[in-house]
Design a protein around this motif. Structure first.
Motif, PDB file in Angstrom:
ATOM      1  N   LEU A  23       5.779   6.099  -7.142  1.00 43.87           N
ATOM      2  CA  LEU A  23       6.066   5.297  -5.948  1.00 43.87           C
ATOM      3  C   LEU A  23       7.561   5.282  -5.631  1.00 43.87           C
ATOM      4  N   SER A  24       8.396   5.043  -6.634  1.00 47.23           N
ATOM      5  CA  SER A  24       9.846   4.964  -6.400  1.00 47.23           C
ATOM      6  C   SER A  24      10.398   6.292  -5.896  1.00 47.23           C
ATOM      7  N   LEU A  25       9.923   7.388  -6.468  1.00 46.73           N
ATOM      8  CA  LEU A  25      10.394   8.719  -6.065  1.00 46.73           C
ATOM      9  C   LEU A  25       9.996   9.027  -4.622  1.00 46.73           C
ATOM     10  N   ILE A  26       8.740   8.751  -4.270  1.00 49.59           N
ATOM     11  CA  ILE A  26       8.251   9.019  -2.908  1.00 49.59           C
ATOM     12  C   ILE A  26       9.005   8.153  -1.896  1.00 49.59           C
ATOM     13  N   GLY A  27       9.198   6.868  -2.223  1.00 47.92           N
ATOM     14  CA  GLY A  27       9.926   5.978  -1.327  1.00 47.92           C
ATOM     15  C   GLY A  27      11.352   6.443  -1.100  1.00 47.92           C
TER      16      GLY A  27
END
Length: 629
Positions: A23-27
């Motif tokens: 999630l953090s990487l995609i965001g």
């Protein structure tokens, strides 16, 4: 212009929607894609032109606020999911802030929230509003709900406020002042403030100087301002009237934000959106939780919801520290910000040091149905990581944390299937904190409101120790009384205010049904246990049959204390307009004694029959039955 729609879709398509491990990487990738691209020349010029028109001759600070198409819906608030920037000065800074707002459509928390709510990412659009700043940094700000947010009681407005900018109240950084406003009293032009609670408000958020990188900063609130309410009674009533108008306009319960300009001293409503928790609930279905064991309270704070949860404490300083959270995990932390939101759906409960009923943590916990206790003050220092605990929000507005696993039961009640008997069914109540919730039970009002509980838990001081403070001998008692009454012009006013708030809350919860308050019926040994009480009570071998009930009210030993009880009841009935409140006289031995009590009540402004006042007697001793026959 930048043709990034497809690249954005491709980035989001790589999201792990099972465990959200990336999630953090995609965001980060989605936000970076937006931030590294440029606005078109025509778009930038249009913003520049509008900013100049807004400012006039010289540049002024503005708020740059996000507003998405899927926000503030009746069943999805998106509270705190997108970014807002305050105290932005200059056209270049405004353009940067606008771009950051657009990028915040892809914060980690917003991505996760859309996934949870079933929104397609590409279907959600975001606009940006640029507004002149209300200079609440020089005054105060806050939020409000046009229903009581825990129970869904529709006749009360809850307003919360802090000094400075409102971000502190939303983020739960400080414990705010709270005010409950009763709608029928507001409509009838009576004094509608039925409850006031002073928060600590230890920090004040103000604008930073241009030399600093941040646009805002927190400073310590001076002690004298911590001891003041942020709003006057007139301002509370004005906001209450506006909240009522907003609710009537939208025809639904609303969640509002307000601010006061410290330069012009004007109040403003800055935002209004639908309340998202209670509007769709079936009010006939009630889940009742009840502890089956007793234990010492470990930590306590503001209860959010009404559930009980047993789990293991997980102490965290930030959401980045979280690992392997489950529904048995109970997060214990200082405060909850929107960055925590992706975690909150995974856990069984939340406990924080800071925050009030209208903080972001409380709003999101309600929406997710996760029990929370906020504003504990000392949770992170008292609770040990990994320890089993019981979190209880089932005992009213105060939530309690207990060590270990306590047994409890959960019961679903369908009020729609309950038929009322021909005989009136009235509740026996003592604790104002339970009143709003209990008002939903089938009932014909309150047959016995026990005043003693309010005096013991809310007032705490013997009334005669307030009237004749100079006669209190115990140094510790004097110190406690001074501390409790520090914000009142005289000590008697403290008793009247605290008692009237407790009684008014119960009378308001069941309005317009009859609520019968019993005048104080402590025994002498119980009165003596109140702060300062030992100096004003005789010693009795059998207090059960001694100096209690009606005989106290006209006695020189308690007459002045009884006058304070009468003043509190008169305030509830006449000033607040809660004429559904009736009075019951306890332990009245004969007719002559009853007449003496009626006479002393009349001397104190409570005349039977006037303004619909009814006075009952409690039938509890043999002489009552014999004389009645």
């Amino acid at each position: 212009y930048n043709d990034i729609r497809e690249p954005l879709k491709n980035i989001i398509s790589g999201l792990d929607t099972d465990q959200y491990t990336n999630l953090s990487l995609i965001g980060e990738r989605a936000r970076s894609l937006i931030l590294k691209n440029e606005f078109s020349s025509s778009f930038s010029k249009a913003i520049d032109k509008a900013y100049k028109e807004l400012c006039g001759d010289s540049e002024v600070a503005v708020a740059v606020r996000s507003s998405a198409t899927a926000e503030d819906l009746p069943d999805a608030s998106f509270a705190g999911q997108h970014d807002t920037f305050l105290n932005i000065l200059g056209k270049d800074a405004v353009l940067i802030a606008v771009k950051k707002c657009f990028a915040s459509l892809y914060t980690d928390r917003a991505i996760k929230y859309r996934e949870d709510k079933g929104f397609l990412h590409e279907d959600v659009a975001l606009s940006v509003g640029v507004q002149l700043m209300v200079r609440s940094d020089k005054s105060c700000s806050g939020v409000g709900f046009t229903i009581e947010p825990e129970s869904g009681f529709e006749n009360a407005i809850l307003l919360s406020g802090v000094w400075g900018l409102g971000e502190n109240i939303v983020q739960g950084t400080v414990n705010p002042d709270e005010f409950y406003v009763f709608k029928p009293s507001l409509r009838n032009d009576k004094f509608p403030i039925i409850q006031k609670k002073l928060g600590d408000k230890k920090l004040t958020m103000v604008y930073a100087s241009q030399a600093e990188k941040a646009t805002t900063l927190n400073i310590d609130t001076p002690i004298d301002k911590q001891e003041q309410y942020v709003l006057t009674d007139d301002e509370i009533i004005a906001l209450g009237n506006w909240a009522l108008l907003i609710e009537e306009h939208y025809q639904k319960p609303m969640d509002i934000e307000w601010a006061k300009d410290g330069i012009s001293n004007e109040l403003f409503i800055t935002q209004a959106r639908p309340e998202t928790v209670h509007h769709s609930k079936n009010k006939n279905i009630h889940i009742e939780y009840q502890l089956l064991e007793e234990a010492n309270v470990w930590v306590q704070g503001n209860a959010v919801g009404s559930k009980i949860k047993v789990g293991k404490a997980v102490l965290l300083n930030s959401p980045t520290e979280a690992e392997q959270l489950t529904t048995d995990s109970i997060i214990v932390t200082d405060t909850i910000t929107p960055d925590w939101d992706p975690l909150l759906k995974q856990v069984g409960g939340i406990i924080t040091n800071k925050g009030g009923r209208t903080s972001h943590a409380a709003i999101v916990a309600r929406e997710l149905g996760v029990p929370a206790i906020v504003g504990c003050g000392n949770a992170t220092t008292q609770i040990t990581n990994g320890e089993t605990l019981t979190l209880s929000c089932a005992q009213g507005k105060t939530g309690y944390v207990y060590r270990g696993k306590l047994e409890y039961k959960e019961k679903e009640i369908d009020f729609g299937n309950i038929r009322m008997p021909k005989t009136e069914a009235k509740l026996i109540l003592a604790d104002p904190e339970n009143a709003f919730q209990l008002s939903f039970y089938p009932n014909n009002g309150v047959g016995l409101l026990r005043m003693e509980f309010i005096i013991t838990h809310k007032v705490k001081v013997h009334p005669m120790a307030l009237v004749k403070f100079n006669l209190v001998k115990d140094a510790d008692a004097r110190k406690e009384i001074e501390e409790l009454t520090r914000n009142y012009p005289d000590k008697s006013a403290y008793f009247i205010d605290q008692l009237s708030q407790g009684i008014a809350t119960i009378a308001a919860a069941f309005y317009p049904k009859e609520v019968i308050v019993r005048l104080s019926d402590f025994k002498t040994n119980e009165y003596a246990n109140l702060i300062g009480g030992k100096d004003f009570e005789p010693h009795e071998e059998n207090p059960m049959l001694g100096f209690r009930g009606a005989s106290r009210y006209y006695s020189a030993l308690y007459r002045d204390g009884f006058a304070l009880e009468c003043a509190a009841i008169k305030r509830v009935r006449e000033t607040m307009g809660l004429t559904n409140l009736k009075v019951m006289v306890p332990f009245c031995r004969n007719v002559e004694e009853g007449e003496k009590v009626l006479s002393i009540m009349e001397e104190n402004g409570l005349k039977r029959g006037e303004n619909g006042l009814e006075v009952y007697t409690m039938v509890e001793i043999p002489s009552n039955v014999i004389l009645a026959e």
